[in-house]
Motif scaffolding. Sequence first.
Motif, PDB file in Angstrom:
ATOM      1  N   GLY A 100       4.253   0.507  -3.227  1.00 55.46           N
ATOM      2  CA  GLY A 100       4.484  -0.847  -4.106  1.00 55.46           C
ATOM      3  C   GLY A 100       4.924  -1.931  -3.531  1.00 55.46           C
ATOM      4  O   GLY A 100       5.926  -1.949  -2.386  1.00 55.46           O
ATOM      5  N   ARG A 101       4.686  -3.072  -3.824  1.00 59.86           N
ATOM      6  CA  ARG A 101       5.408  -4.456  -3.429  1.00 59.86           C
ATOM      7  C   ARG A 101       5.922  -5.045  -4.449  1.00 59.86           C
ATOM      8  O   ARG A 101       5.520  -5.170  -5.785  1.00 59.86           O
ATOM      9  CB  ARG A 101       4.200  -5.398  -2.766  1.00 59.86           C
ATOM     10  N   VAL A 102       7.536  -5.214  -4.287  1.00 62.60           N
ATOM     11  CA  VAL A 102       8.401  -6.038  -5.258  1.00 62.60           C
ATOM     12  C   VAL A 102       7.732  -7.246  -5.405  1.00 62.60           C
ATOM     13  O   VAL A 102       7.575  -8.297  -4.618  1.00 62.60           O
ATOM     14  CB  VAL A 102       9.643  -5.894  -4.787  1.00 62.60           C
ATOM     15  N   GLN A 103       7.554  -7.542  -6.736  1.00 64.60           N
ATOM     16  CA  GLN A 103       6.948  -8.883  -7.118  1.00 64.60           C
ATOM     17  C   GLN A 103       7.953  -9.958  -7.680  1.00 64.60           C
ATOM     18  O   GLN A 103       7.983 -10.916  -7.367  1.00 64.60           O
ATOM     19  CB  GLN A 103       5.811  -8.787  -8.012  1.00 64.60           C
ATOM     20  N   ARG A 149      14.259  -6.531  -2.738  1.00 61.34           N
ATOM     21  CA  ARG A 149      14.089  -8.260  -2.512  1.00 61.34           C
ATOM     22  C   ARG A 149      12.628  -8.317  -2.848  1.00 61.34           C
ATOM     23  O   ARG A 149      11.791  -7.368  -2.462  1.00 61.34           O
ATOM     24  CB  ARG A 149      14.279  -8.674  -1.327  1.00 61.34           C
ATOM     25  N   ASN A 150      12.287  -9.449  -3.271  1.00 62.19           N
ATOM     26  CA  ASN A 150      10.769 -10.048  -3.498  1.00 62.19           C
ATOM     27  C   ASN A 150       9.942  -9.899  -2.061  1.00 62.19           C
ATOM     28  O   ASN A 150      10.361 -10.086  -1.243  1.00 62.19           O
ATOM     29  CB  ASN A 150      10.400 -11.615  -3.899  1.00 62.19           C
ATOM     30  N   GLY A 151       8.879  -9.168  -2.295  1.00 62.03           N
ATOM     31  CA  GLY A 151       8.004  -8.849  -1.365  1.00 62.03           C
ATOM     32  C   GLY A 151       8.302  -7.446  -0.539  1.00 62.03           C
ATOM     33  O   GLY A 151       7.536  -7.163   0.632  1.00 62.03           O
ATOM     34  N   GLN A 152       9.484  -6.927  -0.722  1.00 62.51           N
ATOM     35  CA  GLN A 152       9.585  -5.811  -0.218  1.00 62.51           C
ATOM     36  C   GLN A 152       8.443  -4.329  -0.630  1.00 62.51           C
ATOM     37  O   GLN A 152       8.157  -4.472  -1.603  1.00 62.51           O
ATOM     38  CB  GLN A 152      10.991  -5.342  -0.660  1.00 62.51           C
ATOM     39  N   SER A 153       8.168  -3.797   0.483  1.00 55.52           N
ATOM     40  CA  SER A 153       7.309  -2.324   0.146  1.00 55.52           C
ATOM     41  C   SER A 153       8.215  -1.190   0.012  1.00 55.52           C
ATOM     42  O   SER A 153       9.202  -0.981   0.715  1.00 55.52           O
ATOM     43  CB  SER A 153       6.446  -2.248   1.479  1.00 55.52           C
ATOM     44  N   ILE A 154       7.856  -0.658  -1.070  1.00 51.97           N
ATOM     45  CA  ILE A 154       8.791   0.660  -1.443  1.00 51.97           C
ATOM     46  C   ILE A 154       7.702   1.798  -2.067  1.00 51.97           C
ATOM     47  O   ILE A 154       6.687   1.341  -2.329  1.00 51.97           O
ATOM     48  CB  ILE A 154       9.823   0.311  -2.544  1.00 51.97           C
ATOM     49  N   ILE A 155       8.148   2.890  -1.803  1.00 50.56           N
ATOM     50  CA  ILE A 155       7.528   3.874  -2.267  1.00 50.56           C
ATOM     51  C   ILE A 155       8.026   4.104  -3.731  1.00 50.56           C
ATOM     52  O   ILE A 155       9.276   4.531  -4.057  1.00 50.56           O
ATOM     53  CB  ILE A 155       7.584   5.280  -1.553  1.00 50.56           C
ATOM     54  N   VAL A 156       7.059   4.376  -4.694  1.00 47.00           N
ATOM     55  CA  VAL A 156       7.585   4.650  -6.101  1.00 47.00           C
ATOM     56  C   VAL A 156       6.579   5.679  -6.966  1.00 47.00           C
ATOM     57  O   VAL A 156       5.427   5.746  -6.248  1.00 47.00           O
ATOM     58  CB  VAL A 156       7.306   3.295  -7.046  1.00 47.00           C
TER      59      VAL A 156
END
Length: 475
Positions: A100-103, A149-156
């Motif tokens: 995912g990308r933190v929006q 932070r906004n725009g950060q890529s994370i595994i969820v």
Amino acid sequence: MPGRARHAGAPGAYVDAAAQLADVDVDGTAILESLDTETLERRRGTRRKGRPAGRYLMVVHQRADGLAHLAVLEGRTLVEHYVSLPTDETMSIDGNIYLGRVQNVLPGMEAAFVDIGTPKNGVLYRGDVVYDASDVEGGERPRIERVLRNGQSIIVQVTKNPIGHKGARLTQEVSLAGRFVVMVPGQPQTYGISKRLPDDERKRLRRILDRLRPADAGLIVRTAAEGATEEELERDMLRLDAQWKQISELAKKAKPGSLLYKEPPLVIRLIREEFTKEYRGVVIDSPELYEEVRAYVEAIAPELADRVEYYDPAEERLPIFEKFHVHEQLHKALDRKVWLPSGGSIIIERTEALTVIDVNTGKNVGASNLEETVYRNNLEAAEVIARELRLRDIGGIIVIDFIDMESKANRESVEEAFRQALARDKTRTQVFPISELGLLEMTRKRVSEGLVEAFSTTCPHCNGRGFVLDESMFD
């Protein structure tokens, strides 16, 4: 074998758990031959008159358009029902893993919206964020804006399906489910064994896990592991470990908003997680689905393979849900009013904030005195309400208005009976004591929409209010 992925680098590449199940390369016959007679008979469960016996029966009806209904019967009583849609790619996603990308991070809500490629952004709360404890002073959980932070890529991973206008509930504490164990990568402190197993079996499994436990992942042993050998547990763990490594590699190449891991179809998932010797059988009316399920069970639990049966509607001259009296029970489960055995009733009302259940004596006039009549009626209601919550899959806040009882002992007895009835429900619940007004408050974890929502749409005339305004009164 680990889960098979689509082309590396191709759009939509992900680990497909359904493909992995189709590729199971375990020799079921070899498993049976490796077990001693006592262990084999224990795992096969009891039999009566030459047929498997058990408390539950799973009945699966698949329509020509791919929609599948799955019913679980306890004896002859319908206790659970599930609907699996063939195009449920954006609504039935519980268990799927995404990059995912933190929006948007919202400190005031202690949550973040994350784009996972579905129509609605998922929600990640502060308590579900994974962080490095060594980076935090004082040992307290950090504020969410310090970790994301906004725009950060994370595994969820999705822990709750999108419901209504709400997006999916997410967590960074990813877990991968196998037949016998659940692996929690990166969380070695997570360690547990199902409390539904006998104490002796829990001790045996704990000794095995102490030897197999990986250094970089947590393990939770499922109820299905009862009687499993060390080799079976190790094979399950190694397959999940290989699966996680493949997911991690895909995450390095994937674009944000991509699916990394897809759970198998609902029917296969329930077989994996629920099918034990407690089930006297799984009856399926689709030949293709029967072959798929039978092959999977022969590989992972060959001692139970003879409990998977094909039901031929043409030969039986009766639809499968009519044969096992599921249809009539489903219709009753969609009613507001449910009758109790002695003539009383309960009324179930859904609201935006909570579900309210009202208990009435109805036709129940009792035999001795009012307090005893009310007490017996409430005991019946407690048992029926627990079953209806499970069957209708009602989640969130629930308030039950039992009939007032003057005796504190009677109130405590009804509460205890209700707790015991809820013990058969695998969905997490929390129950609070009955008040002097006869009100019992409780919560039940909501994972997806309920039975009524699955079978209905909002009325276009009253918009779900249940009545139509008389416009002439405004003249």
